[in-house]
Design a protein around this motif. Sequence first.
Motif, PDB file in Angstrom:
ATOM      1  N   ALA A 183      -3.065   5.104  -0.522  1.00  0.00           N
ATOM      2  CA  ALA A 183      -3.666   5.887   0.549  1.00  0.00           C
ATOM      3  C   ALA A 183      -3.023   7.273   0.552  1.00  0.00           C
ATOM      4  N   HIS A 209      -8.258   5.960   1.297  1.00  0.00           N
ATOM      5  CA  HIS A 209      -7.699   5.064   0.281  1.00  0.00           C
ATOM      6  C   HIS A 209      -8.427   5.309  -1.033  1.00  0.00           C
ATOM      7  N   ARG A 241      -6.498   9.403   7.163  1.00  0.00           N
ATOM      8  CA  ARG A 241      -6.180   9.053   5.788  1.00  0.00           C
ATOM      9  C   ARG A 241      -7.402   8.568   5.043  1.00  0.00           C
ATOM     10  N   GLU A 260      -4.444   0.269  -5.406  1.00  0.00           N
ATOM     11  CA  GLU A 260      -4.945   0.964  -4.220  1.00  0.00           C
ATOM     12  C   GLU A 260      -3.795   1.697  -3.556  1.00  0.00           C
ATOM     13  N   LEU A 289       0.845  -1.192   0.000  1.00  0.00           N
ATOM     14  CA  LEU A 289       0.000   0.000   0.000  1.00  0.00           C
ATOM     15  C   LEU A 289       0.880   1.241   0.000  1.00  0.00           C
ATOM     16  N   VAL A 323       1.606   4.980   0.358  1.00  0.00           N
ATOM     17  CA  VAL A 323       0.909   6.019   1.119  1.00  0.00           C
ATOM     18  C   VAL A 323       1.553   7.359   0.802  1.00  0.00           C
TER      19      VAL A 323
END
Length: 112
Positions: free
Chosen positions: A107, A97, A95, A105, A61, A63
């Motif tokens: 964030a 997403h 946050r 995906e 993920l 970020v």
Amino acid sequence: MREDGKLDYLELPGGELDAVKTFYGAAFGWTFQDYGPSYAAFDEGLDGGFDADLEAATKPLPVLFAHDLEAMAARVEAAGGRIVKPIFAFPGGRRFHFRDPAGNELAVWSET
């Protein structure tokens, strides 16, 4: 200077590169260096962490950071991203997403 054992690069599926480059350029101001017709590189900074909750962290993920989370969520949607988890609080900030045009995906977080 690069160091042994340090995270140095993040590679994501790109799908339709023109759509992905347009999205990240519009939402976050990213620029790209094309290396042939099937690869576009970016240089936008990188830190990382591991999430022990395997239910929540089944894939990497990326970020990103934003000073104004609401404004960034609006930019992501306006650029064609799809919010998949609306803004929520977590230890250390808030946050949301989203999915980019290639289905990745990511964030975006803020300290406040």
